[in-house]
Write a protein that holds these residues in place. Structure first.
Motif, PDB file in Angstrom:
ATOM      1  N   LEU A 183       0.828  -1.211   0.000  1.00 35.64           N
ATOM      2  CA  LEU A 183       0.000   0.000   0.000  1.00 35.64           C
ATOM      3  C   LEU A 183       0.861   1.258   0.000  1.00 35.64           C
ATOM      4  CD1 LEU A 183      -2.718  -1.077   2.616  1.00 35.64           C
ATOM      5  CD2 LEU A 183      -2.914  -1.079   0.121  1.00 35.64           C
ATOM      6  N   SER A 184       1.968   1.221   0.731  1.00 38.87           N
ATOM      7  CA  SER A 184       2.880   2.379   0.777  1.00 38.87           C
ATOM      8  C   SER A 184       3.519   2.624  -0.575  1.00 38.87           C
ATOM      9  CB  SER A 184       3.961   2.157   1.829  1.00 38.87           C
ATOM     10  OG  SER A 184       3.409   2.084   3.126  1.00 38.87           O
ATOM     11  N   THR A 197      -5.450  13.187  -4.223  1.00 37.02           N
ATOM     12  CA  THR A 197      -6.591  12.553  -3.546  1.00 37.02           C
ATOM     13  C   THR A 197      -7.842  13.387  -3.826  1.00 37.02           C
ATOM     14  OG1 THR A 197      -6.304  13.839  -1.511  1.00 37.02           O
ATOM     15  CG2 THR A 197      -5.070  11.776  -1.694  1.00 37.02           C
ATOM     16  N   TRP A 203      -1.109  11.115  -1.271  1.00 43.29           N
ATOM     17  CA  TRP A 203      -1.589   9.785  -0.928  1.00 43.29           C
ATOM     18  C   TRP A 203      -0.785   9.177   0.223  1.00 43.29           C
ATOM     19  CZ3 TRP A 203      -5.874   7.387  -2.804  1.00 43.29           C
ATOM     20  CH2 TRP A 203      -6.483   7.962  -3.908  1.00 43.29           C
ATOM     21  N   THR A 204      -1.511   8.395   1.046  1.00 42.40           N
ATOM     22  CA  THR A 204      -0.865   7.604   2.093  1.00 42.40           C
ATOM     23  C   THR A 204      -1.341   6.167   1.933  1.00 42.40           C
ATOM     24  OG1 THR A 204      -2.668   7.891   3.691  1.00 42.40           O
ATOM     25  CG2 THR A 204      -0.917   9.573   3.687  1.00 42.40           C
ATOM     26  N   ALA A 205      -0.683   5.242   2.624  1.00 46.11           N
ATOM     27  CA  ALA A 205      -1.084   3.828   2.562  1.00 46.11           C
ATOM     28  C   ALA A 205      -2.537   3.654   3.006  1.00 46.11           C
ATOM     29  CB  ALA A 205      -0.145   2.992   3.437  1.00 46.11           C
ATOM     30  N   MET A 206      -2.956   4.394   4.037  1.00 44.29           N
ATOM     31  CA  MET A 206      -4.320   4.276   4.546  1.00 44.29           C
ATOM     32  C   MET A 206      -5.328   4.743   3.506  1.00 44.29           C
ATOM     33  SD  MET A 206      -6.330   3.263   6.838  1.00 44.29           S
ATOM     34  CE  MET A 206      -5.146   2.898   8.140  1.00 44.29           C
ATOM     35  N   GLN A 207      -5.024   5.812   2.804  1.00 45.89           N
ATOM     36  CA  GLN A 207      -5.939   6.303   1.777  1.00 45.89           C
ATOM     37  C   GLN A 207      -6.078   5.314   0.623  1.00 45.89           C
ATOM     38  OE1 GLN A 207      -3.878  10.073   1.428  1.00 45.89           O
ATOM     39  NE2 GLN A 207      -5.754  11.166   2.044  1.00 45.89           N
ATOM     40  N   LYS A 209      -5.805   2.107   0.945  1.00 46.07           N
ATOM     41  CA  LYS A 209      -6.632   1.026   1.479  1.00 46.07           C
ATOM     42  C   LYS A 209      -8.111   1.405   1.437  1.00 46.07           C
ATOM     43  CE  LYS A 209      -7.130  -2.040   5.475  1.00 46.07           C
ATOM     44  NZ  LYS A 209      -8.585  -1.931   5.523  1.00 46.07           N
ATOM     45  N   ARG A 210      -8.412   2.652   1.806  1.00 46.60           N
ATOM     46  CA  ARG A 210      -9.819   3.113   1.806  1.00 46.60           C
ATOM     47  C   ARG A 210     -10.433   3.037   0.417  1.00 46.60           C
ATOM     48  NH1 ARG A 210      -8.886   8.453   5.594  1.00 46.60           N
ATOM     49  NH2 ARG A 210      -8.795   7.349   7.616  1.00 46.60           N
ATOM     50  N   ASP A 213     -11.164  -0.580  -0.280  1.00 45.13           N
ATOM     51  CA  ASP A 213     -12.303  -1.036   0.512  1.00 45.13           C
ATOM     52  C   ASP A 213     -13.618  -0.464  -0.053  1.00 45.13           C
ATOM     53  OD1 ASP A 213     -10.616  -2.398   2.185  1.00 45.13           O
ATOM     54  OD2 ASP A 213     -10.602  -0.864   3.763  1.00 45.13           O
TER      55      ASP A 213
END
Length: 217
Positions: A183-184, A197, A203-207, A209-210, A213
């Motif tokens: 993701l990173s 974004t 962008w981040t790894a969490m974004q 992932k979102r 999802d």
């Protein structure tokens, strides 16, 4: 010797059977007799109704008044509202006999009339205040309901926009993820490609992932 006819009243049969309210009335009457009455004193009769104070024709009250008039005694009640809450009824009753209220031990008949009138005004004011408060609450409920509808529509629009953007960017993210990138690493690739974004940020790894999802959902 001071003579009294005691009158008590409760509003419902349940109160009459359970004694609810009667004990408090008797306590107030006892306190008056022990601390404020002329001495010596005598109780020549006790009467009790189980009826609403709005009912004018109360048989036990009529008996109590008749006895008080006949024996030139005072009708003793715990509180003025046990006699009635209606100022006209109280005024008529005062004309028939001398009234003594235990919770207002020094009040004469004239003062009791004034207290009854003031209490009636207060109840009318409280009633109007309650109705006004309920109307305000009702109006606020309508406003809040309208705000909730607007908020829900706005949230739905935001979610629809986010999903559309996610489906667009996943065309880049999907192949990278399928190729085994973390993701990173995918976030770094998007930033290198100057893909912003939905809020125009990095962008981040969490974004990442979102987005995956949201598309999966």
């Amino acid at each position: 010797m001071k003579r009294y006819v005691i009158y008590t009243r409760v509003s419902t049969a349940e109160q009459g059977k359970s004694g609810l309210g009667l004990e408090a009335q008797q306590r107030d009457i006892d306190l008056f007799l022990q601390n404020f009455s002329e001495t010596p004193w005598e109780i020549i009769g006790e009467f009790q109704d189980v009826q609403s104070g709005k009912v004018a024709d109360r048989p036990e009250l009529m008996k109590a008044l008749q006895l008080a008039r006949k024996e030139k005694a005072e009708l003793l009640v715990a509180k003025l509202d046990r006699l009635s809450r209606d100022v006209e009824f109280i005024a008529r009753t005062i004309k028939q006999a001398s009234i003594r209220v235990a919770s207002m031990p020094h009040a004469d008949n004239f003062q009791l009339h004034i207290y009854a009138a003031l209490a009636e005004q207060e109840r009318e004011f409280i009633s109007k205040r309650t109705k006004a408060a309920l109307q305000v609450a009702k109006e606020r409920g309508r406003q809040l309901g309208g705000l909730r509808d607007k908020t829900m529509k706005r949230n739905e629009a935001i979610q629809a926009k986010a999903k559309a953007e996610a489906e667009k960017v996943v065309k880049v993210i999907g192949p990278l993820r399928n190729a085994g990138q973390t993701l990173s690493a995918i976030a770094d690739t998007l930033n290198d490609m100057e893909v912003k974004t939905s809020r125009g940020g990095q962008w981040t790894a969490m974004q990442v992932k979102r987005v995956l999802d949201r598309v999966a959902a």
